[in-house]
Design a protein around this motif. Structure first.
Motif, PDB file in Angstrom:
ATOM      1  N   GLY A 221     -19.095 -11.408  29.113  1.00  0.00           N
ATOM      2  CA  GLY A 221     -20.495 -11.590  28.745  1.00  0.00           C
ATOM      3  C   GLY A 221     -21.030 -10.429  27.931  1.00  0.00           C
ATOM      4  N   HIS A 222     -20.600  -9.217  28.244  1.00  0.00           N
ATOM      5  CA  HIS A 222     -21.047  -8.042  27.503  1.00  0.00           C
ATOM      6  C   HIS A 222     -20.649  -8.152  26.028  1.00  0.00           C
ATOM      7  CE1 HIS A 222     -21.707  -3.729  26.599  1.00  0.00           C
ATOM      8  NE2 HIS A 222     -20.572  -3.812  25.927  1.00  0.00           N
ATOM      9  N   PHE A 223     -19.435  -8.604  25.778  1.00  0.00           N
ATOM     10  CA  PHE A 223     -18.949  -8.645  24.403  1.00  0.00           C
ATOM     11  C   PHE A 223     -19.313  -9.945  23.678  1.00  0.00           C
ATOM     12  CE2 PHE A 223     -16.378  -5.279  26.201  1.00  0.00           C
ATOM     13  CZ  PHE A 223     -16.373  -4.350  25.182  1.00  0.00           C
ATOM     14  N   MET A 224     -19.352 -11.038  24.407  1.00  0.00           N
ATOM     15  CA  MET A 224     -19.552 -12.327  23.743  1.00  0.00           C
ATOM     16  C   MET A 224     -20.992 -12.832  23.826  1.00  0.00           C
ATOM     17  SD  MET A 224     -16.426 -12.661  22.759  1.00  0.00           S
ATOM     18  CE  MET A 224     -16.385 -14.301  22.083  1.00  0.00           C
ATOM     19  N   GLY A 225     -21.849 -12.169  24.567  1.00  0.00           N
ATOM     20  CA  GLY A 225     -23.248 -12.601  24.680  1.00  0.00           C
ATOM     21  C   GLY A 225     -23.485 -13.470  25.900  1.00  0.00           C
TER      22      GLY A 225
ATOM     23  N   MET B 221     -20.158 -16.179  17.031  1.00  0.00           N
ATOM     24  CA  MET B 221     -20.673 -15.079  17.847  1.00  0.00           C
ATOM     25  C   MET B 221     -22.153 -15.317  18.126  1.00  0.00           C
ATOM     26  SD  MET B 221     -20.441 -12.383  19.580  1.00  0.00           S
ATOM     27  CE  MET B 221     -18.694 -12.087  19.289  1.00  0.00           C
ATOM     28  N   TYR B 222     -22.547 -15.117  19.374  1.00  0.00           N
ATOM     29  CA  TYR B 222     -23.957 -15.269  19.735  1.00  0.00           C
ATOM     30  C   TYR B 222     -24.693 -13.962  19.453  1.00  0.00           C
ATOM     31  CZ  TYR B 222     -21.762 -19.151  22.183  1.00  0.00           C
ATOM     32  OH  TYR B 222     -21.013 -20.266  22.477  1.00  0.00           O
ATOM     33  N   VAL B 223     -25.882 -14.093  18.899  1.00  0.00           N
ATOM     34  CA  VAL B 223     -26.679 -12.916  18.555  1.00  0.00           C
ATOM     35  C   VAL B 223     -27.227 -12.276  19.833  1.00  0.00           C
ATOM     36  CG1 VAL B 223     -28.747 -12.132  17.346  1.00  0.00           C
ATOM     37  CG2 VAL B 223     -27.280 -13.870  16.309  1.00  0.00           C
ATOM     38  N   LYS B 224     -27.122 -10.951  19.907  1.00  0.00           N
ATOM     39  CA  LYS B 224     -27.588 -10.217  21.089  1.00  0.00           C
ATOM     40  C   LYS B 224     -28.663  -9.212  20.679  1.00  0.00           C
ATOM     41  CE  LYS B 224     -23.265  -9.185  21.389  1.00  0.00           C
ATOM     42  NZ  LYS B 224     -21.949  -8.623  21.681  1.00  0.00           N
TER      43      LYS B 224
ATOM     44  N   SER C 135     -36.078  -4.458  10.254  1.00  0.00           N
ATOM     45  CA  SER C 135     -35.603  -5.830  10.023  1.00  0.00           C
ATOM     46  C   SER C 135     -34.869  -6.357  11.256  1.00  0.00           C
ATOM     47  CB  SER C 135     -34.653  -5.855   8.824  1.00  0.00           C
ATOM     48  OG  SER C 135     -33.459  -5.144   9.127  1.00  0.00           O
ATOM     49  N   ASN C 136     -34.834  -7.672  11.372  1.00  0.00           N
ATOM     50  CA  ASN C 136     -34.071  -8.280  12.474  1.00  0.00           C
ATOM     51  C   ASN C 136     -32.596  -7.916  12.384  1.00  0.00           C
ATOM     52  OD1 ASN C 136     -36.226  -9.516  13.681  1.00  0.00           O
ATOM     53  ND2 ASN C 136     -35.963 -11.463  12.596  1.00  0.00           N
ATOM     54  N   GLU C 137     -32.107  -7.752  11.175  1.00  0.00           N
ATOM     55  CA  GLU C 137     -30.683  -7.428  11.020  1.00  0.00           C
ATOM     56  C   GLU C 137     -30.369  -6.071  11.646  1.00  0.00           C
ATOM     57  OE1 GLU C 137     -29.198  -8.133   7.098  1.00  0.00           O
ATOM     58  OE2 GLU C 137     -27.228  -7.300   7.551  1.00  0.00           O
ATOM     59  N   PHE C 138     -31.346  -5.176  11.681  1.00  0.00           N
ATOM     60  CA  PHE C 138     -31.095  -3.879  12.305  1.00  0.00           C
ATOM     61  C   PHE C 138     -31.215  -3.944  13.826  1.00  0.00           C
ATOM     62  CE2 PHE C 138     -32.333   0.286  13.957  1.00  0.00           C
ATOM     63  CZ  PHE C 138     -31.307   1.069  13.438  1.00  0.00           C
ATOM     64  N   VAL C 139     -32.205  -4.649  14.338  1.00  0.00           N
ATOM     65  CA  VAL C 139     -32.473  -4.603  15.784  1.00  0.00           C
ATOM     66  C   VAL C 139     -31.646  -5.622  16.569  1.00  0.00           C
ATOM     67  CG1 VAL C 139     -34.794  -3.737  15.412  1.00  0.00           C
ATOM     68  CG2 VAL C 139     -34.443  -6.193  15.679  1.00  0.00           C
ATOM     69  N   LEU C 140     -30.812  -6.396  15.882  1.00  0.00           N
ATOM     70  CA  LEU C 140     -29.966  -7.374  16.571  1.00  0.00           C
ATOM     71  C   LEU C 140     -28.492  -7.045  16.372  1.00  0.00           C
ATOM     72  CD1 LEU C 140     -31.820 -10.686  15.637  1.00  0.00           C
ATOM     73  CD2 LEU C 140     -31.995  -9.399  17.775  1.00  0.00           C
ATOM     74  N   ASN C 141     -27.705  -7.404  17.340  1.00  0.00           N
ATOM     75  CA  ASN C 141     -26.246  -7.311  17.249  1.00  0.00           C
ATOM     76  C   ASN C 141     -25.722  -8.711  16.982  1.00  0.00           C
ATOM     77  OD1 ASN C 141     -23.544  -6.765  17.473  1.00  0.00           O
ATOM     78  ND2 ASN C 141     -23.602  -6.109  19.616  1.00  0.00           N
ATOM     79  N   HIS C 142     -25.118  -8.895  15.809  1.00  0.00           N
ATOM     80  CA  HIS C 142     -24.749 -10.253  15.426  1.00  0.00           C
ATOM     81  C   HIS C 142     -23.280 -10.346  15.039  1.00  0.00           C
ATOM     82  CE1 HIS C 142     -25.099  -8.762  11.272  1.00  0.00           C
ATOM     83  NE2 HIS C 142     -26.157  -8.121  11.735  1.00  0.00           N
TER      84      HIS C 142
END
Length: 548
Positions: free
Chosen positions: A317-321, A396-399, A541-548
């Protein structure tokens, strides 16, 4: 927020969305990854799930997307600019696998795992008279030595002593409050231990049989009886001459207790429970060290391997969301896993590896699913756990970034802690002030799922207008922005824009982004303000604050 900055944010947000979607439409020419029999088996199970559900996996993420992801997941922050440039320029087809192997041996992996597990065990706001520093020291040493996970669990369940000299005591210490002679003294410790180490939520069963799973009320108290031989001791030392408190500490000590535990059913009947772990009964005599017996049967001789299963599920879950169950700490017949065969297989392999945490991380990070882009394609849109669907891991699920990942990434991207400071000590003091403020504003519930996006207005305002962000775009000496603008290697706007993109987002901007950014920058009152606005927009930006 001034008008230009607002325009910059709007423009960059639009361009970023376009850029990511454009990448998702691209065809990947990379081979299917594998080569490790365990990774091959993981891939086989996942592909079977895609076939059974008639979904097609998304293309493989490009190197930029994957590099940023693996850095955030393994070491807890985005990669430095130099790392990005070096990785993107490498042509070695095995560079991803090599990087995973390097990162799990990196001291930053130990630091990140320590933070993650300290949060899980006692939360970000450590309970009163519990030493987070002591617990972190225990975890840091354990992960640095790559101790088997079951040995770590054993120590956390059996520890005794001073909360800094034996940091493992802080897990149970943090759950004990009130009168040790009360029946509810170890209730929280019982609920936390089963939830974290066994992946079973049984807190409801202290009052009644669980309405949705197989746990019965007597089982909760049977488990609870293992923890009746422990209590916390809070010590305050005073100087006899001055009368001043010179030291205070807490410790976990053994408490004399024998016999059963009594509990009352909802029907008002008093019942008795003896120490029993599922079907294994333990001597309830005074000489028996019940916690040691519990740790033995849980972590070392449990034929069901539930400690391993729970750890595999949480790590996945940590790695895959998402884990194989949702939530990751609620496993059992009432909540079947999404991929039962894969969970069983990984649990078996994890046990065979002697509970090797680094090996498990490498298997997951080298799996085919971990390399897929976060973008949907038309044939996997049903794979959307955020609306309640069972995860298929076809993309990949966005975290959301944790507060620690966000803070450390801002520091890495901007060198904000170095800007305008005269000494190392000044910089460290400033960094600590920012971190405390981040924890105050962002330090929410550590039980939140990584895919839960619950930003608040104060959090948004802090990112947009906080001191750290202001310092990040500062023109002061030592700031990243100043370094970029004064670098003789960056001779034109395109090169400077690229440097800001790589620093913040870990990728090179597209042609469309260059064109639109240059257009907006021409509206700025001055070149320096234009770059400040651009960098501010990238960091918000969302691209910075999200792990995708």
């Amino acid at each position: 927020m001034n008008l230009v900055r607002f325009l910059a944010l709007s423009m960059v947000s639009t361009v970023l969305c376009f850029s990511v979607a454009e990448a998702a439409d691209g065809k990947s020419d990379r081979p299917v990854r594998g080569g490790d029999p365990v990774v091959d088996e993981i891939n086989k199970y996942l592909r079977q799930g895609w076939t059974d559900n008639e979904v097609e996996p998304s293309p493989e993420a490009d190197d930029s997307e994957w590099l940023r992801r693996v850095y955030l997941d393994v070491v807890g922050h985005i990669p430095e600019s130099g790392t990005v440039e070096k990785f993107l320029s490498e042509k070695n087809s095995g560079k991803r696998r090599e990087l995973v192997s390097e990162l799990v041996e990196d001291p930053r992996f130990v630091r990140h795992m320590t933070t993650v597990w300290a949060n899980v065990l006692i939360g970000r706001n450590a309970p009163d008279r519990t030493s987070r520093e002591g617990l972190e020291k225990f975890l840091r040493e354990s992960f640095a030595k790559n101790r088997p996970w079951n040995e770590i669990v054993y120590d956390l369940l059996t520890a005794e002593g001073h909360f800094e000299q034996n940091g493992a005591v802080n897990f149970i210490l943090g759950q004990l409050t009130g009168n040790p002679n009360r029946d509810d003294y170890a209730v929280e410790a019982t609920a936390k231990a089963t939830k974290i180490f066994l992946g079973m939520q049984v807190q409801c069963t202290q009052c009644h049989d669980h309405p949705f799973n197989d746990w019965k009320q007597n089982q909760f108290w049977e488990f609870n009886s293992f923890l009746r031989q422990v209590r916390r001791r809070d010590v305050d030392k005073y100087d006899a001459a001055s009368g001043r408190n010179v030291d205070d500490y807490s410790e976990l000590v053994r408490r004399d207790y024998e016999g059963p535990v009594y509990f009352e059913t909802r029907q008002g009947l008093m019942k008795v429970a003896y120490p029993k772990y599922f079907d294994k009964e333990i001597d309830s005599g005074k000489k028996t060290n019940r916690r040691q017996q519990l740790a033995e049967v849980m972590a070392k001789s449990d034929g069901n391997q539930q400690v391993a299963r729970a750890f595999v599920n949480r790590t996945w879950g940590h790695f895959m969301g998402y884990g194989f169950t949702r939530p990751v700490d609620d496993m059992g017949p009432h909540n079947p896993p999404s991929h039962p065969e894969l969970l069983d297989f990984l649990t078996e392999e994890f046990v065979k590896s002697n509970y090797d945490v680094r090996q498990l991380v490498k298997w997951i990070c080298n799996s085919e699913a971990y390399h897929l882009t976060s973008q949907f394609n038309p044939k996997n849109e049903i794979d959307n756990p955020s609306i309640g669907e069972i995860p298929l891991f076809s993309h990949m699920y966005v975290k959301a970034l944790t507060v620690e990942q966000l803070y450390d990434s801002l520091i890495v991207a901007t060198n904000a802690d170095q800007a305008g400071k005269g000494s190392y000590e000044d910089a460290q003091r400033q960094k600590e002030v920012w971190l405390r403020e981040f924890m105050r504003i962002f330090g929410g519930n550590e039980d939140d799922e990584p895919t839960l996006f619950s930003g608040t207005i104060p959090q948004a305002l802090m990112l947009m207008n906080g001191d750290l962000t202001k310092q990040a775009i500062s023109p002061d000496k030592g700031a990243f922005l100043t370094t970029v603008l004064s670098s003789p290697k960056l001779r034109n706007d395109n090169q400077r824009i690229q440097a800001l993109y790589i620093s913040a987002l870990g990728r090179i901007p597209s042609r469309a982004e260059y064109a639109k950014i240059e257009k907006v920058m021409r509206q700025a009152p001055s070149p320096i303000m234009a770059y400040q606005d651009l960098y501010w927009a990238l960091l918000n930006s969302n691209e910075f604050v999200l792990n995708h």
